[in-house]
Scaffold this motif. Structure first.
Motif, PDB file in Angstrom:
ATOM      1  N   SER A   1      -4.807  -5.622   4.312  1.00 47.97           N
ATOM      2  CA  SER A   1      -6.144  -5.042   4.477  1.00 47.97           C
ATOM      3  C   SER A   1      -6.100  -3.533   4.698  1.00 47.97           C
ATOM      4  CB  SER A   1      -6.851  -5.701   5.674  1.00 47.97           C
ATOM      5  OG  SER A   1      -6.170  -5.361   6.871  1.00 47.97           O
TER       6      SER A   1
ATOM      7  N   THR B   1      -5.010   0.680   4.251  1.00 52.47           N
ATOM      8  CA  THR B   1      -5.297   1.705   3.242  1.00 52.47           C
ATOM      9  C   THR B   1      -4.368   1.538   2.039  1.00 52.47           C
ATOM     10  OG1 THR B   1      -5.847   3.175   5.065  1.00 52.47           O
ATOM     11  CG2 THR B   1      -5.509   4.208   2.916  1.00 52.47           C
ATOM     12  N   ILE B   2      -3.087   1.412   2.307  1.00 51.24           N
ATOM     13  CA  ILE B   2      -2.113   1.259   1.221  1.00 51.24           C
ATOM     14  C   ILE B   2      -2.061  -0.198   0.774  1.00 51.24           C
ATOM     15  CG2 ILE B   2       0.375   1.389   0.685  1.00 51.24           C
ATOM     16  CD1 ILE B   2       0.453   3.956   2.397  1.00 51.24           C
TER      17      ILE B   2
ATOM     18  N   ARG C   1      -2.489  -9.161  11.260  1.00 49.07           N
ATOM     19  CA  ARG C   1      -2.873  -9.809  12.520  1.00 49.07           C
ATOM     20  C   ARG C   1      -4.188 -10.556  12.343  1.00 49.07           C
ATOM     21  NH1 ARG C   1      -2.399  -4.384  15.762  1.00 49.07           N
ATOM     22  NH2 ARG C   1      -3.572  -3.952  13.860  1.00 49.07           N
ATOM     23  N   ASN C   2      -5.066 -10.004  11.455  1.00 45.18           N
ATOM     24  CA  ASN C   2      -6.316 -10.692  11.103  1.00 45.18           C
ATOM     25  C   ASN C   2      -6.295 -11.037   9.622  1.00 45.18           C
ATOM     26  OD1 ASN C   2      -7.618  -9.971  13.770  1.00 45.18           O
ATOM     27  ND2 ASN C   2      -7.232  -7.930  12.950  1.00 45.18           N
TER      28      ASN C   2
ATOM     29  N   ASP D   1       1.845 -11.249  13.365  1.00 48.09           N
ATOM     30  CA  ASP D   1       2.106 -10.011  14.105  1.00 48.09           C
ATOM     31  C   ASP D   1       3.585  -9.728  13.897  1.00 48.09           C
ATOM     32  OD1 ASP D   1       2.678  -7.994  15.837  1.00 48.09           O
ATOM     33  OD2 ASP D   1       1.732  -8.925  17.585  1.00 48.09           O
ATOM     34  N   ASN D   2       3.879  -8.660  13.146  1.00 45.88           N
ATOM     35  CA  ASN D   2       5.285  -8.429  12.781  1.00 45.88           C
ATOM     36  C   ASN D   2       6.132  -7.964  13.964  1.00 45.88           C
ATOM     37  OD1 ASN D   2       4.782  -5.683  13.007  1.00 45.88           O
ATOM     38  ND2 ASN D   2       5.079  -5.207  10.846  1.00 45.88           N
TER      39      ASN D   2
ATOM     40  N   GLY E   1       2.958  -1.379   9.996  1.00 48.54           N
ATOM     41  CA  GLY E   1       3.957  -0.830  10.923  1.00 48.54           C
ATOM     42  C   GLY E   1       3.580   0.565  11.323  1.00 48.54           C
TER      43      GLY E   1
ATOM     44  N   LYS F   1       7.497  -0.445  13.287  1.00 53.24           N
ATOM     45  CA  LYS F   1       7.871   0.106  11.976  1.00 53.24           C
ATOM     46  C   LYS F   1       9.319  -0.219  11.600  1.00 53.24           C
ATOM     47  CE  LYS F   1       7.021   3.314   8.689  1.00 53.24           C
ATOM     48  NZ  LYS F   1       6.042   4.072   8.019  1.00 53.24           N
TER      49      LYS F   1
ATOM     50  N   VAL G   1      -1.512   9.935   2.170  1.00 55.99           N
ATOM     51  CA  VAL G   1      -2.382   9.540   1.055  1.00 55.99           C
ATOM     52  C   VAL G   1      -3.778  10.155   1.227  1.00 55.99           C
ATOM     53  CG1 VAL G   1      -1.092   7.397   0.644  1.00 55.99           C
ATOM     54  CG2 VAL G   1      -3.158   7.327   2.039  1.00 55.99           C
TER      55      VAL G   1
HETATM   56  N1  LIG Z   1      -1.603   6.218   5.139  1.00 54.70           N
HETATM   57  C1  LIG Z   1      -0.679   7.122   4.826  1.00 54.70           C
HETATM   58  O1  LIG Z   1      -0.995   8.268   4.444  1.00 54.70           O
HETATM   59  C2  LIG Z   1       0.779   6.794   4.949  1.00 54.70           C
HETATM   60  C3  LIG Z   1       1.734   7.721   4.518  1.00 54.70           C
HETATM   61  C4  LIG Z   1       3.069   7.412   4.631  1.00 54.70           C
HETATM   62  C5  LIG Z   1       3.465   6.182   5.151  1.00 54.70           C
HETATM   63  N2  LIG Z   1       2.515   5.299   5.555  1.00 54.70           N
HETATM   64  C6  LIG Z   1       2.966   4.013   6.101  1.00 54.70           C
HETATM   65  O2  LIG Z   1       2.433   2.970   5.296  1.00 54.70           O
HETATM   66  C7  LIG Z   1       2.171   1.827   6.113  1.00 54.70           C
HETATM   67  C8  LIG Z   1       0.714   1.419   5.922  1.00 54.70           C
HETATM   68  O3  LIG Z   1      -0.111   2.510   6.279  1.00 54.70           O
HETATM   69  P1  LIG Z   1      -1.706   2.427   6.146  1.00 54.70           P
HETATM   70  O4  LIG Z   1      -2.225   3.808   6.332  1.00 54.70           O
HETATM   71  O5  LIG Z   1      -2.075   1.657   4.932  1.00 54.70           O
HETATM   72  O6  LIG Z   1      -2.042   1.583   7.453  1.00 54.70           O
HETATM   73  P2  LIG Z   1      -3.460   0.984   7.913  1.00 54.70           P
HETATM   74  O7  LIG Z   1      -4.543   1.397   7.011  1.00 54.70           O
HETATM   75  O8  LIG Z   1      -3.566   1.267   9.372  1.00 54.70           O
HETATM   76  O9  LIG Z   1      -3.248  -0.591   7.701  1.00 54.70           O
HETATM   77  C9  LIG Z   1      -2.287  -1.295   8.436  1.00 54.70           C
HETATM   78  C10 LIG Z   1      -2.253  -2.736   7.948  1.00 54.70           C
HETATM   79  O10 LIG Z   1      -1.226  -3.423   8.656  1.00 54.70           O
HETATM   80  C11 LIG Z   1      -1.773  -4.522   9.389  1.00 54.70           C
HETATM   81  N3  LIG Z   1      -1.053  -4.534  10.679  1.00 54.70           N
HETATM   82  C12 LIG Z   1      -1.092  -3.609  11.670  1.00 54.70           C
HETATM   83  N4  LIG Z   1      -0.298  -3.967  12.680  1.00 54.70           N
HETATM   84  C13 LIG Z   1       0.291  -5.128  12.303  1.00 54.70           C
HETATM   85  C14 LIG Z   1       1.226  -5.995  12.933  1.00 54.70           C
HETATM   86  N5  LIG Z   1       1.722  -5.746  14.152  1.00 54.70           N
HETATM   87  N6  LIG Z   1       1.604  -7.110  12.270  1.00 54.70           N
HETATM   88  C15 LIG Z   1       1.123  -7.387  11.037  1.00 54.70           C
HETATM   89  N7  LIG Z   1       0.224  -6.611  10.397  1.00 54.70           N
HETATM   90  C16 LIG Z   1      -0.188  -5.491  11.039  1.00 54.70           C
HETATM   91  C17 LIG Z   1      -3.266  -4.227   9.502  1.00 54.70           C
HETATM   92  O11 LIG Z   1      -4.058  -5.394   9.534  1.00 54.70           O
HETATM   93  P3  LIG Z   1      -4.446  -6.115  10.917  1.00 54.70           P
HETATM   94  O12 LIG Z   1      -5.204  -5.132  11.732  1.00 54.70           O
HETATM   95  O13 LIG Z   1      -5.221  -7.322  10.468  1.00 54.70           O
HETATM   96  O14 LIG Z   1      -3.138  -6.497  11.539  1.00 54.70           O
HETATM   97  C18 LIG Z   1      -3.524  -3.501   8.187  1.00 54.70           C
HETATM   98  O15 LIG Z   1      -3.674  -4.459   7.135  1.00 54.70           O
HETATM   99  C19 LIG Z   1       2.548   2.231   7.550  1.00 54.70           C
HETATM  100  O16 LIG Z   1       3.870   1.833   7.802  1.00 54.70           O
HETATM  101  C20 LIG Z   1       2.464   3.738   7.503  1.00 54.70           C
HETATM  102  O17 LIG Z   1       3.308   4.354   8.458  1.00 54.70           O
HETATM  103  C21 LIG Z   1       1.198   5.559   5.473  1.00 54.70           C
END
Ligand SMILES: NC(=O)c1ccc[n+]([C@@H]2O[C@H](COP(=O)([O-])OP(=O)(O)OC[C@H]3O[C@@H](n4cnc5c(N)ncnc54)[C@H](OP(=O)(O)O)[C@@H]3O)[C@@H](O)[C@H]2O)c1
Length: 198
Positions: free
Chosen positions: A9, A11-12, A30-31, A38-39, A63, A85, A156
């Motif tokens: 769910s 952003t990525i 988690r949802n 929950d990883n 993560g 992470k 992103v």
């Molecule tokens: N966004 C960026 O610009 C960017 C850039 C570089 C790297 N990254 C990395 O890419 C990854 C994803 O980033 P994002 O921005 O897409 O994150 P995000 O939008 O915050 O989404 C996080 C996702 O992970 C799930 N999640 C969170 N905690 C969890 C847990 N403990 N167990 C299982 N699922 C969990 C959330 O769903 P629930 O709430 O339902 O658990 C959600 O689907 C991260 O590792 C981040 O560090 C992101």
């Protein structure tokens, strides 16, 4: 292919699901829409795999780590990056090996901060570097032709407004472009790679 996406769910993660929508996707978090996990909990990861059974690919796009300057980074604050992470991703592999079909794949997520440091980014960079090294080293002895790669996104576009103050002078990329690296990992033939989308 039957593909588990943890963090579906996000952003990525949501762009990964869109890019791979021609496959049978199991959306976890988690949802999670299809299965909850929950990883940071070994028990939760085990239960998820028991529930879903065999898959062809596991993608993790979940993560986090705390943003803090090194002088403010306590062991307690650093723990989130280690538990979520770093260990969260690696445990998905260690506990998931028996659930991935022959010739399948794991794709984990690192990030640009390990290569192009930013203020307050040491904890996330630590975890990213650990995951990248694990992927490279594990790839040479993955059983049954299973491949493993990681994707290292830069900031992103969809997250830039919220995080621009940390990523000064960075050029954001659309999450849809980042998602293509996951597609390459899942549908391609490479292993042991860390795809930089910078
Ligand atoms: N966004 C960026 O610009 C960017 C850039 C570089 C790297 N990254 C990395 O890419 C990854 C994803 O980033 P994002 O921005 O897409 O994150 P995000 O939008 O915050 O989404 C996080 C996702 O992970 C799930 N999640 C969170 N905690 C969890 C847990 N403990 N167990 C299982 N699922 C969990 C959330 O769903 P629930 O709430 O339902 O658990 C959600 O689907 C991260 O590792 C981040 O560090 C992101």
């Amino acid at each position: 292919m039957r593909i588990l996406v943890v963090g579906a769910s996000g952003t990525i993660g949501s762009q990964i699901c869109k890019t791979l929508e021609h496959h049978d996707i199991i959306r976890a978090g988690r949802n999670g829409l299809d299965v909850t996990v929950d990883n940071m909990s070994l028990d939760s990861i085990k239960k998820m795999y028991e529930k879903i059974g065999k898959v062809d690919a596991v993608i993790n796009a979940a993560g986090g780590a705390n943003f803090a300057s090194v002088s403010e980074l306590t062991p307690e604050l650093n723990e989130r990056g280690i538990e979520s992470k770093l260990k969260g991703q690696i445990n998905l592999v260690l506990l998931g090996l028996d659930y991935v079909n022959d010739g399948g794949s794991f794709t984990l997520t690192t990030g640009v901060m390990m290569d192009d440091p930013i203020r307050m980014g040491a904890s996330a960079a630590m975890a990213n570097g650990g995951v990248k090294s694990f992927v490279k080293a594990a790839s040479i002895e993955m059983p049954r032709g299973i491949r493993i790669n990681s994707v290292s996104p830069t900031i992103v576009q969809e997250s830039f407004a919220r995080l621009e103050k940390y990523f000064v002078g960075f050029s954001p990329v659309p999450a849809s472009r980042v998602a293509l690296a996951y597609k390459k990992s899942v549908e391609g033939a490479q292993t042991g790679q860390n795809y930089e989308v910078y």
